[in-house]
Design a protein around this motif. Structure first.
Motif, mmCIF file in Angstrom:
data_model
loop_
_atom_site.group_PDB
_atom_site.id
_atom_site.type_symbol
_atom_site.label_atom_id
_atom_site.label_comp_id
_atom_site.label_asym_id
_atom_site.label_seq_id
_atom_site.Cartn_x
_atom_site.Cartn_y
_atom_site.Cartn_z
ATOM 1 N N LYS A 133 -52.622 -31.586 -11.267
ATOM 2 C CA LYS A 133 -52.646 -32.878 -10.479
ATOM 3 C C LYS A 133 -53.488 -32.842 -9.179
ATOM 4 N N GLN A 134 -54.161 -33.451 -8.935
ATOM 5 C CA GLN A 134 -55.281 -33.449 -7.499
ATOM 6 C C GLN A 134 -55.331 -34.435 -6.767
ATOM 7 N N VAL A 135 -55.126 -34.638 -5.389
ATOM 8 C CA VAL A 135 -55.325 -35.610 -4.566
ATOM 9 C C VAL A 135 -56.292 -35.321 -3.538
ATOM 10 N N ALA A 163 -49.321 -34.058 2.876
ATOM 11 C CA ALA A 163 -49.274 -33.075 1.797
ATOM 12 C C ALA A 163 -48.048 -32.081 1.368
ATOM 13 N N ASN A 164 -47.439 -31.734 2.688
ATOM 14 C CA ASN A 164 -46.264 -30.850 2.415
ATOM 15 C C ASN A 164 -45.150 -31.453 1.745
ATOM 16 N N ALA A 165 -44.931 -32.868 1.959
ATOM 17 C CA ALA A 165 -43.875 -33.783 1.373
ATOM 18 C C ALA A 165 -44.227 -33.984 -0.140
ATOM 19 N N LEU A 166 -45.229 -33.474 -0.746
ATOM 20 C CA LEU A 166 -45.344 -33.617 -2.203
ATOM 21 C C LEU A 166 -45.020 -32.545 -3.009
ATOM 22 N N HIS A 167 -44.738 -33.164 -4.137
ATOM 23 C CA HIS A 167 -44.314 -32.080 -5.235
ATOM 24 C C HIS A 167 -45.129 -30.730 -5.219
ATOM 25 N N ASP A 168 -44.847 -29.601 -5.717
ATOM 26 C CA ASP A 168 -45.447 -28.430 -5.630
ATOM 27 C C ASP A 168 -46.566 -28.467 -6.657
ATOM 28 N N ASP A 169 -46.771 -29.104 -7.754
ATOM 29 C CA ASP A 169 -47.554 -29.152 -8.680
ATOM 30 C C ASP A 169 -48.875 -30.058 -8.138
ATOM 31 N N VAL A 170 -48.972 -30.519 -7.122
ATOM 32 C CA VAL A 170 -49.963 -31.438 -6.625
ATOM 33 C C VAL A 170 -50.743 -30.781 -5.669
ATOM 34 N N GLU A 171 -51.882 -30.561 -6.036
ATOM 35 C CA GLU A 171 -53.037 -29.827 -5.180
ATOM 36 C C GLU A 171 -53.693 -31.096 -4.231
ATOM 37 N N VAL A 172 -53.772 -30.433 -2.941
ATOM 38 C CA VAL A 172 -54.183 -31.607 -2.040
ATOM 39 C C VAL A 172 -55.411 -31.097 -1.334
ATOM 40 N N ILE A 200 -47.490 -42.441 -8.637
ATOM 41 C CA ILE A 200 -48.629 -42.705 -9.053
ATOM 42 C C ILE A 200 -49.328 -41.406 -9.987
ATOM 43 N N VAL A 201 -49.166 -40.237 -9.041
ATOM 44 C CA VAL A 201 -49.775 -38.999 -9.660
ATOM 45 C C VAL A 201 -48.932 -38.783 -11.164
ATOM 46 N N PHE A 202 -47.698 -38.786 -11.136
ATOM 47 C CA PHE A 202 -47.124 -38.604 -12.270
ATOM 48 C C PHE A 202 -46.887 -39.777 -13.298
ATOM 49 N N ARG A 203 -47.416 -40.875 -13.179
ATOM 50 C CA ARG A 203 -47.283 -41.969 -14.005
ATOM 51 C C ARG A 203 -48.338 -41.809 -15.131
ATOM 52 N N GLU A 204 -47.710 -42.141 -16.267
ATOM 53 C CA GLU A 204 -48.483 -42.010 -17.447
ATOM 54 C C GLU A 204 -48.790 -43.366 -17.959
#
Length: 247
Positions: free
Chosen positions: A16-18, A35-44, A242-246
């Motif tokens: 995942k990338q923002v 960014a710090n508030a996002l899930h660890d899987d998300v690259e920012v 939005i990031v994890f929405r399928e």
């Protein structure tokens, strides 16, 4: 100009990338709390524009020059399912880069997402020539929408130091208003602060002429124009959905 415009402000554990684009006068660090508030899987990643956030290059006042510069580095980091996210001025930049990606025909925008946040459309700046304002009027305008931290409102010398950068950013917006826009198809969301006095609802609907698809509006409860800072955790929550929405 050799500086690294795109800065990795949060490594991710997954795919995942923002990619974030800052508001007028802002820099990459404006997205740090978000960014710090996002899930660890998300690259920012976040852009630090020339002349902003300690960068020693001269600020750029022309949209063509800025887009070419960004695009050259963007294509070295972007992933197939990236989200382009821009707040205020950054939303216009994110949109125009999505259009540039589309025009190359090398990128599938249907697999990406675009998030516009508290952002008027480019044509809104066609008549608003903020670059021609006096220092006093420009500072007054910045204060009016919360673009100046409260502790700096009475620090005239500090504010005037940043005005060349602010004027350059307005130059970018004014030149962006002259571009010929061809609507693009990309899944698009809009973060709108319910108490935003700068972006009326009409501005949101105006974005529809820039898109060849629907626009999903996500209200930020009690959000003023600068909710990206004041409500960073709320923005992060909506971003994760939005990031994890399928799709």
């Amino acid at each position: 100009m050799k500086s690294n415009l795109f800065q990795l402000i949060k490594p991710g554990n997954g795919k995942k990338q923002v990619i974030c684009f800052p508001y007028l006068g802002g820099n990459a660090y404006a997205y740090k709390e978000f960014a710090n508030a996002l899930h660890d899987d998300v690259e920012v990643w976040a852009v630090n524009p020339p002349g902003h956030g300690g960068d020693t290059n001269a600020p750029i006042a022309d949209i063509h020059t800025l887009l070419d510069l960004y695009f050259e580095q963007l294509i070295t980091i972007i992933k197939p399912h990236a989200i382009l996210f821009g707040h205020s001025m950054g939303g216009i930049i994110a949109y125009l880069l999505a259009q540039k990606l589309h025009n190359t025909r090398d990128y599938d925008l249907d697999q990406m997402k675009l998030i516009l946040s508290a952002c008027n459309p480019p044509n809104d700046y066609e008549m608003n020539k903020y670059t021609s304002l006096t220092n006093d009027k420009l500072i007054e305008h910045l204060i009016s929408y919360g673009g100046v931290p409260e502790e700096l409102i009475h620090e005239r010398n500090i504010l005037e130091y940043f005005l060349p950068t602010i004027r350059a950013d307005y130059g970018v917006l004014e030149t962006a208003s002259t571009l010929e826009i061809q609507p693009i198809r990309i899944p698009t969301y809009y973060f709108w602060g319910e108490n935003d006095s700068i972006v009326p609802v009409d501005s949101i609907t105006s974005w529809l002429s820039y898109l060849d698809n629907e626009l999903q509006v996500i209200p930020i409860e009690n959000g003023s124009h600068m909710f990206i800072s004041a409500n960073a955790d709320v923005v992060a929550h909506h971003m994760e959905q939005i990031v994890f929405r399928e799709d």
